[in-house]
Design an enzyme around this catalytic site. Structure first.
Site, mmCIF file in Angstrom:
data_model
loop_
_atom_site.group_PDB
_atom_site.id
_atom_site.type_symbol
_atom_site.label_atom_id
_atom_site.label_comp_id
_atom_site.label_asym_id
_atom_site.label_seq_id
_atom_site.Cartn_x
_atom_site.Cartn_y
_atom_site.Cartn_z
ATOM 1 N N ASP A 83 4.758 71.236 53.246
ATOM 2 C CA ASP A 83 3.465 71.672 52.704
ATOM 3 C C ASP A 83 3.349 71.071 51.306
ATOM 4 O O ASP A 83 4.191 70.265 50.904
ATOM 5 C CB ASP A 83 3.378 73.208 52.643
ATOM 6 C CG ASP A 83 1.924 73.692 52.674
ATOM 7 O OD1 ASP A 83 1.189 73.397 51.719
ATOM 8 O OD2 ASP A 83 1.536 74.340 53.659
ATOM 9 N N HIS B 77 -14.370 57.132 31.669
ATOM 10 C CA HIS B 77 -13.981 55.907 32.346
ATOM 11 C C HIS B 77 -12.783 56.097 33.258
ATOM 12 O O HIS B 77 -12.848 55.688 34.415
ATOM 13 C CB HIS B 77 -13.828 54.708 31.422
ATOM 14 C CG HIS B 77 -14.007 53.475 32.248
ATOM 15 N ND1 HIS B 77 -15.235 53.035 32.651
ATOM 16 C CD2 HIS B 77 -13.107 52.706 32.870
ATOM 17 C CE1 HIS B 77 -15.082 52.021 33.473
ATOM 18 N NE2 HIS B 77 -13.798 51.790 33.623
ATOM 19 N N GLU C 227 -12.212 58.707 34.727
ATOM 20 C CA GLU C 227 -12.837 59.460 35.819
ATOM 21 C C GLU C 227 -13.381 58.513 36.896
ATOM 22 O O GLU C 227 -13.273 58.780 38.090
ATOM 23 C CB GLU C 227 -13.961 60.327 35.250
ATOM 24 C CG GLU C 227 -14.912 60.918 36.262
ATOM 25 C CD GLU C 227 -14.294 62.013 37.106
ATOM 26 O OE1 GLU C 227 -13.228 62.525 36.719
ATOM 27 O OE2 GLU C 227 -14.869 62.340 38.157
ATOM 28 N N SER D 215 -6.155 50.501 52.029
ATOM 29 C CA SER D 215 -4.870 49.823 52.199
ATOM 30 C C SER D 215 -4.088 50.377 53.383
ATOM 31 O O SER D 215 -3.116 49.761 53.822
ATOM 32 C CB SER D 215 -4.019 49.954 50.930
ATOM 33 O OG SER D 215 -4.714 49.450 49.831
ATOM 34 N N HIS E 78 -19.196 51.543 27.697
ATOM 35 C CA HIS E 78 -20.400 52.310 28.036
ATOM 36 C C HIS E 78 -21.299 52.472 26.819
ATOM 37 O O HIS E 78 -22.383 53.026 26.931
ATOM 38 C CB HIS E 78 -20.010 53.700 28.550
ATOM 39 C CG HIS E 78 -19.214 53.670 29.811
ATOM 40 N ND1 HIS E 78 -19.789 53.680 31.054
ATOM 41 C CD2 HIS E 78 -17.882 53.601 30.036
ATOM 42 C CE1 HIS E 78 -18.845 53.637 31.991
ATOM 43 N NE2 HIS E 78 -17.675 53.584 31.391
#
Lengths: 544, 286
Positions: free
Chosen positions: A120, A268, A270, A283, A318
């Site tokens: 788990d 960023h 993020e 992949s 940004h």
């Protein structure tokens, strides 16, 4: 990467334990609603995450369709500009924090223990806590739309002072909702890291792990590093709004630009939090359906790590037009372009894996291939945006909207859908209906390109984002985008249909549902029993 | 690596109740801030959160005493606590980053330095200085004075550094099975923590009454209170944790080899201590 085969068949353990009524670990499983509220099982919690994410995908999608409906033709037709702003804001917040991130966490919950041979997650109760914080957080966030003064209306980036001095009263609730979501992400990430580092089957080294596990390990690190920074910056907002501080107020000696630095230091990484697990899924799928080992496994791992480290050094791209010093413009321009190198390594590896492969085109593969092509388009427009002087022109236009929707929709979301189609046989024991899944794929590809490709042109021609009206010359592009958006939105109902049909029945899937699949999850029965790998499989890597 | 004995609890009420309690607390906090008069909601929420944590930890302690945990579970807890502290480091890093940005960039630029000197047109008489006693806009009144680092802050630094040492002595005593010694040094650590909190309270009183350092006193007050405030909250939580550890030591919990709850508390306390050293240097001294 050579195929991996466990020495002893792990499904024996699962079966024996199930017939023996389970050891003292899990006596009576609760049933009904209590089963879902009290669960500590990674598969059930994974399912909860995925269902939550899918619901929120439609909520955020409806907000987007309100935006697209208003932009169908020039002029103001359907909604007030104030409400339009709330819709753009909530669309972004819901899609980022409630749709894409929980979807990847759900896949991580389901697949990481199965892929590393663990019984788990490392901390099962914490896992359930992480999930149930999300409905609480987003009920609170969505309820702000009904509050006096309306919900958040300042864009998902909530720049100060729009989100402080000029914000609606509900902003305090928005901040607190985001705090809860942030706690959920941090705890979830801690759990994932502890699971990967501590719960691998005997014999599985780090460099033996499937790439989905690797990318999530690095993603979890990013989450733990930047979600607290988000918590910090929204706390400063809370203080500025409610306690008279001056963090983002130049009149008191603070600086609104400080908000942007802190936000994008979170924001960023993020972005990569939302794409690295997608790389991992793709992949896994491309080698399976190309029936070849992944080309350049180690370079994939290093490229992922390089992207993650660089993501801490690029945030100010940004903010090129905010008035940064020249040296900062140059630094952030070059560091941003550097990210193209590890990303290029990845695309090269995927293409090379396909080269001379014996490829079949089942629905997971179709989504994965579309991911490679369309994500790369988003990557190229990202490179254009990275050029600081050019960005002065593109900034805050629909070109930016086109860019990040290309990396998020046919990027992150297509990878999630690819992963869902890939692993549905393992979850439900049935193959998804391939015909409907293919229709879903082609409708989605057409819808996505119809919606977002014209935005490149509208943006390059100067159409600003987040404005409910536009000049007449943009009418044709917007009409196409709006038609595409409704087409894309409607075709997602097919996705729901395929999932429901697959849960209810369909062609039974064997343990190894796909011919070319190699990872450990394909050694347990389909559907995977509630408890797997209670006795860990001994992992052995077969050399070529 | 897994040995096949990893304990997976079957079900638990605490996660879902904890989520609801968290939501309750946040709604209460929001309602109080936006509409006023929701103190009761916050109180209920906080009590619920604390209660859930207490019951949850009680379950973990009971399971540990029943011998359900193996060495692999121990490692899960260690990774979990380690990464949790890393997330706390990043939380404080945001506030330190804000402090550095303001001092290195924002205030010099407001004073006309560099290519961004245009703000001098708005506030031509602004003088860039730190501590910032006169914020640019006349509507914001800055602090009258700032604390000397060599009085109460120095005392607090000595208190916290000493408490880290006493805690380490207590930990070593526990490892050597000297439980009385451990109990006494741990009690001393708790007392030092309480002294720190008291002195910090005195300092806040002084700040508001005699120094004019308030939340509204421009960016100096903002950074001062967010850094020392969140640190203070962490000291309070850390002291409460150590009190719980003291109670558990008195009750005979922990062994010389199995005491990760105690060790995690030590990690947390040392982390809080290190943050204070950063605060002492960058908020008070430099």
């Amino acid at each position: 990467m050579a195929p991996r085969i466990p020495l002893q068949s792990p499904l024996q353990h699962s079966d024996t334990v199930a017939t023996a009524g389970g050891v003292d670990h899990h006596p009576s499983q609760p049933t009904g609603w209590r089963r879902w509220l009290l669960t500590t099982n990674h598969k059930e919690i994974g399912t909860l995450y995925l269902i939550f994410s899918l619901s929120m995908f439609f909520v955020g999608g409806i907000f987007a369709l309100v935006v697209r409906a208003e932009l169908f033709q020039p002029g103001l037709q359907l909604v007030e500009p104030e409400f339009f702003n709330q819709m753009t804001t909530m669309h972004g917040l819901i899609m980022v924090f409630a749709a894409v991130m929980p979807a990847f966490t759900g896949l991580a919950n389901w697949m990481i223990p199965l892929q590393i041979g663990a019984p788990d997650m490392a901390l099962p109760r914490l896992n359930n806590f992480s999930f149930w914080l999300l409905p609480v957080a987003f009920t609170l966030l969505l309820s702000t739309l009904l509050m006096p003064g309306g919900g958040p209306n300042f864009g998902w980036t909530f720049y100060a002072p729009l989100s402080t001095t000029y914000a609606p009263a509900s902003t305090t609730f928005f901040i607190l909702a985001l705090h809860i979501a942030g706690i959920s992400s941090i705890l979830g990430a801690i759990n994932i890291i502890a699971t990967i580092l501590n719960m691998r089957a005997p014999g599985m080294r780090l460099m033996d792990m499937p790439l989905f596990v690797w990318t999530w390990l690095i993603t979890a690190f990013l989450l733990i590093a930047v979600m607290p920074v988000l918590a910090g910056v929204i706390t400063m907002m809370l203080m500025d709004i409610n306690f008279g501080t001056s963090f983002f107020d130049a009149g008191g000696g603070g600086d609104p630009v400080l908000f942007q630095h802190l936000f994008w230091f979170f924001g960023h990484p993020e972005v990569y939090i939302m794409i690295l697990p997608a790389f991992g899924i793709v992949s896994a799928i491309i080698p399976t359906f190309a029936r070849k080992p992944l080309f350049g496994y180690a370079s994939m791992v290093y490229a992922t790590a390089a992207i993650a480290l660089l993501s801490f050094l690029v945030w100010a791209h940004h903010m090129f037009v905010v008035g940064l010093p020249l040296v900062a413009e140059l630094f952030f321009m070059y560091s941003t372009m550097l990210i193209a190198v590890p990303t290029g390594v990845k695309v090269f590896n995927w293409v090379t894996t396909l080269f001379r492969g014996s490829i079949s085109f089942e629905s997971p593969m179709l989504f994965a291939l579309a991911f490679v092509v369309l994500f790369t388009i988003g990557g190229f427009s990202g490179l254009m945006l990275a050029i600081a002087p050019a960005d002065f022109q593109y900034h805050d236009t629909y070109f930016v909207v086109a860019h990040f929707h290309y990396v998020l929709v046919p990027g992150a979301i297509f990878a999630i859908m690819a992963g869902v189609y890939y692993w549905l046989p393992k979850w439900t024991g049935h193959y998804p209906n391939e015909t409907l899944a293919k229709w879903h794929f082609w409708f989605s590809v057409i819808g996505v390109n119809l919606t977002f490709f014209p935005m490149h042109f509208a943006g390059l021609a100067g159409m600003p984002r987040r404005i409910p009206d536009y000049a007449l010359q943009f009418a044709d592009f917007n009409l196409v985008s709006s038609i595409g958006a409704f087409f894309f939105g409607a075709s997602q109902l097919l996705f729901v249909l395929v999932i429901i049909l697959c849960v209810r029945g369909g062609k039974p899937a064997p343990a190894k549902a796909w011919e070319g699949a190699v990872d450990l999850e394909w050694t347990v029965p389909s559907p995977a029993p509630l408890h797997t790998f209670e006795t860990p499989p001994v992992f052995r890597q077969i050399e070529k | 690596m897994s040995g096949g004995s990893y304990y997976v609890p079957a079900k638990s009420y605490w996660p879902i109740l904890g989520s609801l309690a968290t939501g309750f607390m946040m709604v209460g906090l929001g309602a109080q801030l936006v509409y006023g008069s929701a103190n009761v909601l916050i109180l209920i929420g906080v009590i619920a959160v604390v209660a859930v944590m207490a019951f949850w930890f009680r379950d973990v302690i009971n399971e540990s005493h029943q011998g359900l945990y193996d060495s692999q579970m121990d490692r899960s807890f260690r990774w979990g606590m380690g990464w949790f502290i890393f997330s706390e480091v990043m939380f404080f890093a945001a506030f330190f980053g804000a402090l550095f940005y303001v001092r290195m960039f924002a205030i010099p630029w407001l004073g006309g330095e560099g290519a961004k000197g245009v703000s001098a047109l708005l506030w031509p008489n602004f003088i860039a200085e730190w501590p910032l006693l006169s914020p640019p806009d006349a509507s914001v009144s800055g602090p009258d004075n700032v604390f000397s680092p060599w009085q109460l802050p120095l005392v607090n630094t000595l208190l916290l550094v000493t408490s880290s040492i006493t805690l380490t002595i207590a930990h070593e005593a526990l490892k050597a099975e000297k439980r009385r010694v451990c109990r006494n040094w741990l009690a001393g650590t708790v007392i030092l923590g309480c002294c720190f909190i008291f002195i910090q309270g005195v300092e806040y009183y002084e700040a508001y009454q005699h120094y004019g350092i308030t939340l509204e006193a421009g960016i100096f007050g903002s950074t001062f209170f967010i850094l020392t405030g969140f640190h203070g909250v962490h000291v309070i939580i850390g002291t409460l944790i150590l009190m719980v550890m003291l109670a558990r030591i008195i009750r005979g919990h922990f062994s010389d080899t199995g005491h990760f709850g105690f060790e995690a508390s030590c990690w947390y306390w040392h982390f809080v201590d290190v943050v204070w050293l950063g605060l002492f240097i960058f908020v008070y001294v430099v």
